[in-house]
Design an enzyme around this catalytic site. Sequence first.
Site, PDB file in Angstrom:
ATOM      1  N   GLY A   1       0.599  -1.174  -0.088  1.00 24.78           N
ATOM      2  CA  GLY A   1       0.214  -0.038   0.111  1.00 24.78           C
ATOM      3  C   GLY A   1       0.737   1.259   0.043  1.00 24.78           C
ATOM      4  N   GLY A   2       0.103   2.480   0.275  1.00 25.75           N
ATOM      5  CA  GLY A   2       0.707   3.647   0.215  1.00 25.75           C
ATOM      6  C   GLY A   2       1.942   3.834   1.363  1.00 25.75           C
TER       7      GLY A   2
ATOM      8  N   GLY B   1       3.487   1.101   2.668  1.00 27.46           N
ATOM      9  CA  GLY B   1       4.416  -0.043   2.840  1.00 27.46           C
ATOM     10  C   GLY B   1       3.478  -1.261   2.447  1.00 27.46           C
ATOM     11  CD1 TRP B   2       6.551  -4.598   1.704  1.00 31.13           C
ATOM     12  CD2 TRP B   2       4.885  -5.821   0.900  1.00 31.13           C
ATOM     13  NE1 TRP B   2       7.076  -5.053   0.371  1.00 31.13           N
ATOM     14  CE2 TRP B   2       6.001  -5.725  -0.084  1.00 31.13           C
ATOM     15  CE3 TRP B   2       3.839  -6.483   0.696  1.00 31.13           C
ATOM     16  CZ2 TRP B   2       5.809  -6.375  -1.278  1.00 31.13           C
ATOM     17  CZ3 TRP B   2       3.416  -7.049  -0.568  1.00 31.13           C
ATOM     18  CH2 TRP B   2       4.931  -7.105  -1.512  1.00 31.13           C
TER      19      TRP B   2
ATOM     20  CG  ASP C   1      -6.488   8.703  -0.189  1.00 26.70           C
ATOM     21  OD1 ASP C   1      -6.606   9.232  -1.258  1.00 26.70           O
ATOM     22  OD2 ASP C   1      -5.774   7.801   0.211  1.00 26.70           O
TER      23      ASP C   1
END
Length: 768
Positions: free
Chosen positions: A169-170, A172-173, A295
């Site tokens: 994801g944005g 990291g993992w 978001d």
Amino acid sequence: MPAPHTQTITPPPPRPEPSEDVPLPDPGTASVLPRSTSDGMHPGSDRGTGPGTGTGTGERTGSGAFPGTSRRTSSRRSRRGRLGAGLVEVPPVPYRDPTEAVLANPVVAEEKRFCGNCGAKVGRTRDGKPGDPQGVCDKCGTPYSFVPKLRPHEIVGGQYEVLGALAYGGLGWIYLAQDHNVSDRWVVLKGLIDTGDATALAAAMNETRFLAEVEHPNIVKIYNFVQHPDPDTGNLVGYIVMEYVGGRSLRQLALEHHRATGRIEPLPIGQVIAYGLEILPALGYLHGQGLLYCDLKPDNVIQTHEQLKLIDLGAVRRMDDYESPLFFTTGYSAPELAKRGASVASDLYTVGRTLAVLSFEFTGYTNTYKASLPGPDEVPLFALFGSYHRFLKRATHADPDRRFISAEDMADQLTGVLREIMALGTGKPRPGASTVFGPETRTFGVDMVVPEPGQRVPLPDPAEVIAGLPIPQVDTTDAAAGVLATTVATDPRTAIEALSGAPRESIEVRLRIVRARIELGELAEANRQLQAAQYLAIKAGFPHDWRIDWYRGLIELAGGRPRVARAAFDAVYDELPGEIAPKLALAVSAETNGDYFAASRFYELVWRTDHSYVSAAFGLARVYLAQGARAGAIEVLESIPPSSTHHVAAQVAAIKIKVRVGDDGRELAALSERDLVEASERLERLTLDPERRARLSAEVLDVALHWVRAGGSRQHPGARVLGRELVERDLRFGLERRYRELARLADDTDARIDLVDRANAVRPRTLT
């Protein structure tokens, strides 16, 4: 599709071009507007992507310090119902076994590898040699790693056993784990891309703080926040522990739909709107808590069974926070973020963009239409459902002050749009109560005059129309709401006098006086009062109050300027795309202006959506009749249900249309025996006063007599019309009887003599 990366540079790099431009690619770019410093704004970005397995994924852009500019907002808590709002069936999504969601080979594709500092491409294939998923950026020397930090069976925080990676994801993992301290429940661990990334760390801390305060059935739950040493550096890395949501993201569902249909085809519009109606209450809840989501996108909404959940709350921030990094996603984010910051308006903008991306083939939504929508000429869905198009235009308006005020207001209008779409699609009315207009308590145009063929269909009186159009509800927060509630006078002059002592700073008082002046025909004074109301609205911070346009339309309609009235009502429709009232007003304005095509379209929208608006049915019948579509007019009138107080009037009008013929005989030639028999049967079923029955019976028998004389073809020798055989002699006797009945009922001597003369003239010769 563009690759994700994290970086902090000045200025932000241009967005990489996507390898495909399809309705639901990863947005591909993300920008971060950072917190303010003494040097001013330092842009950066944080990009990510992932399969949407119930965890936050996707590219995002983010943040900075902004001036405290914001629009008026509302945080009223929205109502919540089951998915589909009882109007549309949404296919359930089965719960996904978490062990099946673990990636067998967790690898970040090379095209998605970017340096988190400068945005340069890293870890790419060179000279046929595959790129290394971890190393040092050649451009700036910053270390990078796209390898999962946690290994299967590793224990984090002393209680969470890692099973494997779910997605990238944005930040990291994202990992699946079991909580051995709480019934071995499944949880998600969300870590960071780079332990040295201060922006990412701040975002993670933000998510932890806000999620701990959130409790809503449509928002993912946070359980804990733990730290674990990085295997490479030994530095402690923060991990958010949250609920595992086993289902599919809306983006996954859309892509699966594409694959199932074998072509790029958007999700069904009803299903998309149902998603919106489930998302909006969750955002409304956050707004009520003083929080902004920031978001929203298809990746961040998961459906499991018949429930949706918002995930990835890393971008959540307080409304009064102008220091924390602001994360958002290109293609979904509002254009004013860099100047005005995040707001309720910018949150609602993301809902509009999400619905747009899901509901039609929105190519170019991250570039060509990054901050706009294509028109109906490019999107057939918009041409078919104009209300939906207007809804999206308002939701994504370039001016934040022109968008919906609150999530609840937006949901109210979206529900109205869904009702209309489902009514058009199923052929069944989908009525619903309005939150801004009263019901249709009075009707107009129901005493329908059926003209002789070739003559113009009479229009309803403007005063009757204005009295029949729905009335805007009184704003209960207005200073004079109590006074208005006790002012029940129906006489306009009395109402004006009763309000003489009411607060003059009240917009509602001014609007009530405007209506009274219109009813009195004092249009100049009505205009003056409306200008005062507009001034008060602007002063109160509502420069685009739709009620000003509504009453302006009424003034212009009363003044015989339907074209100008139509423009005013069209502005109301833009603001309230889910409401019946502006469409009804537009219909009568278009009809008065002679635009029968537009009039029939709006009348039909109203009538097919809600059968309680009988004025729309009579209006549609008038418009059809004006265009020579007699069968269409009759069909509409026959659709007015027996429960309506205007059912009899509709049936009478239908009978008159069916049997009304001109001197040239064209309509007579088109009549059939069945038409005459049906008109007779319909008339015999009606409960009418003696004079009205006799008069209508005379009309039917007179037409039947002319039809027989003209050589009408009889198919059934035993067919009868009002008890008379379809032969000239019997019809003459029947018509004579009706004329004599009317003569007995007539009050005027001349009329009585005329009717007796008609009876004598039509009576067949007899021996007595």
